[in-house]
Design a protein around this motif. Structure first.
Motif, PDB file in Angstrom:
ATOM      1  N   MET A 236     -42.182   9.251 -15.629  1.00  0.00           N
ATOM      2  CA  MET A 236     -43.638   9.209 -15.595  1.00  0.00           C
ATOM      3  C   MET A 236     -44.081   7.935 -14.887  1.00  0.00           C
ATOM      4  O   MET A 236     -44.129   6.858 -15.491  1.00  0.00           O
ATOM      5  CB  MET A 236     -44.188   9.226 -17.017  1.00  0.00           C
ATOM      6  CG  MET A 236     -43.773  10.455 -17.815  1.00  0.00           C
ATOM      7  SD  MET A 236     -44.308  11.992 -17.026  1.00  0.00           S
ATOM      8  CE  MET A 236     -44.685  12.976 -18.506  1.00  0.00           C
ATOM      9  N   CYS A 237     -44.437   8.082 -13.615  1.00  0.00           N
ATOM     10  CA  CYS A 237     -44.743   6.919 -12.779  1.00  0.00           C
ATOM     11  C   CYS A 237     -46.243   6.691 -12.661  1.00  0.00           C
ATOM     12  O   CYS A 237     -46.698   5.559 -12.605  1.00  0.00           O
ATOM     13  CB  CYS A 237     -44.115   7.137 -11.407  1.00  0.00           C
ATOM     14  SG  CYS A 237     -44.358   5.767 -10.274  1.00  0.00           S
ATOM     15  N   GLY A 238     -47.015   7.767 -12.608  1.00  0.00           N
ATOM     16  CA  GLY A 238     -48.461   7.625 -12.450  1.00  0.00           C
ATOM     17  C   GLY A 238     -49.164   8.933 -12.748  1.00  0.00           C
ATOM     18  O   GLY A 238     -48.532   9.977 -12.913  1.00  0.00           O
ATOM     19  N   SER A 239     -50.491   8.878 -12.836  1.00  0.00           N
ATOM     20  CA  SER A 239     -51.275  10.095 -13.058  1.00  0.00           C
ATOM     21  C   SER A 239     -52.548  10.024 -12.228  1.00  0.00           C
ATOM     22  O   SER A 239     -53.655  10.123 -12.738  1.00  0.00           O
ATOM     23  CB  SER A 239     -51.582  10.291 -14.549  1.00  0.00           C
ATOM     24  OG  SER A 239     -52.176   9.143 -15.105  1.00  0.00           O
ATOM     25  N   TRP A 265     -42.339   6.553 -19.495  1.00  0.00           N
ATOM     26  CA  TRP A 265     -43.456   5.979 -18.756  1.00  0.00           C
ATOM     27  C   TRP A 265     -43.011   4.588 -18.315  1.00  0.00           C
ATOM     28  O   TRP A 265     -43.478   3.579 -18.821  1.00  0.00           O
ATOM     29  CB  TRP A 265     -44.706   5.931 -19.638  1.00  0.00           C
ATOM     30  CG  TRP A 265     -45.190   7.299 -20.027  1.00  0.00           C
ATOM     31  CD1 TRP A 265     -46.142   8.048 -19.396  1.00  0.00           C
ATOM     32  CD2 TRP A 265     -44.732   8.107 -21.118  1.00  0.00           C
ATOM     33  NE1 TRP A 265     -46.287   9.256 -20.016  1.00  0.00           N
ATOM     34  CE2 TRP A 265     -45.450   9.328 -21.075  1.00  0.00           C
ATOM     35  CE3 TRP A 265     -43.784   7.928 -22.124  1.00  0.00           C
ATOM     36  CZ2 TRP A 265     -45.245  10.349 -21.999  1.00  0.00           C
ATOM     37  CZ3 TRP A 265     -43.576   8.952 -23.031  1.00  0.00           C
ATOM     38  CH2 TRP A 265     -44.303  10.128 -22.970  1.00  0.00           C
ATOM     39  N   PHE A 266     -42.087   4.579 -17.381  1.00  0.00           N
ATOM     40  CA  PHE A 266     -41.391   3.339 -17.042  1.00  0.00           C
ATOM     41  C   PHE A 266     -42.289   2.397 -16.249  1.00  0.00           C
ATOM     42  O   PHE A 266     -43.211   2.824 -15.560  1.00  0.00           O
ATOM     43  CB  PHE A 266     -40.109   3.649 -16.274  1.00  0.00           C
ATOM     44  CG  PHE A 266     -40.349   4.269 -14.930  1.00  0.00           C
ATOM     45  CD1 PHE A 266     -40.642   5.610 -14.810  1.00  0.00           C
ATOM     46  CD2 PHE A 266     -40.266   3.507 -13.785  1.00  0.00           C
ATOM     47  CE1 PHE A 266     -40.869   6.182 -13.573  1.00  0.00           C
ATOM     48  CE2 PHE A 266     -40.490   4.064 -12.544  1.00  0.00           C
ATOM     49  CZ  PHE A 266     -40.794   5.407 -12.433  1.00  0.00           C
TER      50      PHE A 266
END
Lengths: 328, 328
Positions: A236-239, A265-266
């Motif tokens: 989970m890098c971005g949204s 969510w690193f």
């Protein structure tokens, strides 16, 4: 010397546009002890800044401060002489006064722009998410959203180099072609295509999805969830898709209950100690031609807001950078 | 022989109550080749069955089939003689006809009830989530919801044995007292107390939360999120609170973006190869008195629906089991 700076004029609530920024021309301050003046050459435009601009992390009527690379113009610290090539968190400005404790040297075999891109945090982010966490295996299917973006393009190529089947998600025909023709994706599907994304993904991933590298969240993540295989990994890098609409409903990840899936969510900041090695490894892959990295330049500090909005919403591929003065 | 079975009469949509079940009395079938008749002694009541009953995993007007332990009554397989103590997925019934390929032997030093509880899947689930995934360190704060339940009670005690500070969440004063007095929790807070759960948790976890073992999801998970420390681990075991209301809004986990947090919706079925060792280790802890496990028995197959509803909503502590016939 008159310095041009870009200030945060108002918060992006809800929409981010040019009115959120304001230019300011003020005399350049002299560096104090342990400080230098950096002449910026490149400013990195990264979507995550959207979140910081909406939060208290940035003060109103103060310069945006973000990753940039440049050259020391004047120094009050003998360990950091004039002419040293550096990167760090600098003002969106032609010049920034910075304590040398916040500087990082750029090695001679790295360009200033790549020091804040493929060989900088973007590359490290892709490496940590796609390789360390994703652990792609040759039989795996890896899906990357924002597949041709500054982080996604490296994540997809690294997973491909690890032997996985790699499928990209992007929003235009040109991007899909770029993903397959230039970046080595095995397939690419559009989230704005004639067919719903779920159908397109199902066709492109007949064995399901083992690793999902997510830059966008929202409806794209929603379409990925039903296709995840047991013990899938979600990096989970971005949204990005939800930055302009934080009230939109988030996908219900409790649907993964019992699947063995893991989501992280690193943050690249927990892995900074690995930057020298990862930067060198990515540098070798770039020189070898095993890795492709496209940079889009927007010239002039006064166009930093436009460049940033382009990185958020634009039709570019790869990395967007503001370029100031002569190319280095 | 007339066999009493409990059938799924209708799906729990939306509410689960006694009307979802129906008793049936039918003559017991004879075992075919490779089959045995098992006389059940204990049926395991586990909340996850709620999800299966709502899905196509269980057929209507067929017996519920779930974890149970018993003794082989008649056998058509020489490798599995009469009197062998076994566990497996058996009918909610006095007797089940089962292929021997689906049987597991219960070792002589394990009680039949614990073979499907502390030393069975419940114990393995707690071990995998709390130890393998949670990796609790002595300086860590570990929070467990359903803290005194069949899985949570073991998860909390294992984290405590690993040296972490352990905080339980439960719904009654009696449960909070049991958590601290009998199970060794350092603190316990109520999700139905005088103060909002978030406030109570903040007071009980002054250093934040490093590991969260979640059995309930929903509002409790929501209250935990703001307290998570960087690189927190979320062991996602269940979301009981949402089983009766799947349309309720799930917590937005994208708020964890950049935190370094990792969530795993782990399944014990991916870790079955570890059951013999984990079962033996938990057995030793039980004998030593280092681990406490409370079993609540409901007698008679006809009361299986009541027992199951009690495991979902009841005020019991520990494990709920249906007990059939003489105690073994």
């Amino acid at each position: 010397v008159i310095n041009t700076r870009v200030l945060l004029a108002k918060r992006p609530a809800p929409k981010m546009d040019e009115s959120c920024f304001r230019l300011e021309l003020i005399p350049l301050a002299a560096p104090g002890p342990g400080e230098v003046v950096v002449r910026s050459r490149y400013l990195s435009c990264d979507p995550y800044l959207r979140l910081e601009m909406a939060s208290e992390r940035f003060a109103l009527d103060q310069p945006i401060r973000a990753r940039a690379a440049g050259v020391i113009e004047t120094s009050a610290d003998p360990a950091w002489p004039e002419g040293t090539r550096v990167w760090g968190f600098f003002d969106w400005a032609d010049f920034s006064v910075v304590p040398t404790s916040a500087l990082h040297r750029v090695s001679a075999d790295t360009t200033l722009s790549q020091a804040i891109g493929a060989q900088g945090m973007n590359g490290l982010t892709a490496w940590v998410g796609a390789l360390d966490f994703g652990r792609p295996q040759p039989a795996d299917t890896v899906v990357v959203s924002s597949a041709v973006g500054s982080v996604g393009s490296i994540a997809g190529q690294l997973a491909h180099l690890a032997g996985a089947r790699v499928v990209g998600i992007a929003g235009s025909e040109a991007k899909l072609r770029h993903a397959v023709d230039d970046l080595g994706y095995d397939a690419a599907v559009s989230y704005r295509g004639a067919h719903p994304l779920g159908e397109a993904l199902t066709a492109a991933c007949p064995n399901g999805i083992d690793v999902y590298f997510d830059n966008v969240g929202g409806a794209v993540l929603e379409a990925v969830l039903p296709l995840l295989r047991p013990q899938a990994r979600l990096a989970m890098c971005g949204s990005i898709s939800r930055y302009d609409d934080p009230s939109s409903t988030a996908p219900d990840l409790s649907r993964l209950m019992g699947s063995g899936a893991t989501a992280q969510w690193f943050s690249v900041h927990h892995h900074l100690h690995r930057l020298p090695q990862v930067s060198a490894a990515i540098g070798r892959l770039l020189v070898d031609g095993a890795l492709t990295y496209v940079e889009t330049f927007v010239d002039g500090i006064e166009h930093a807001p436009t460049a940033f909005l382009q990185s958020l919403h634009g039709d570019h591929v790869g990395k967007v950078l503001v370029r100031i003065g002569d190319v280095n």
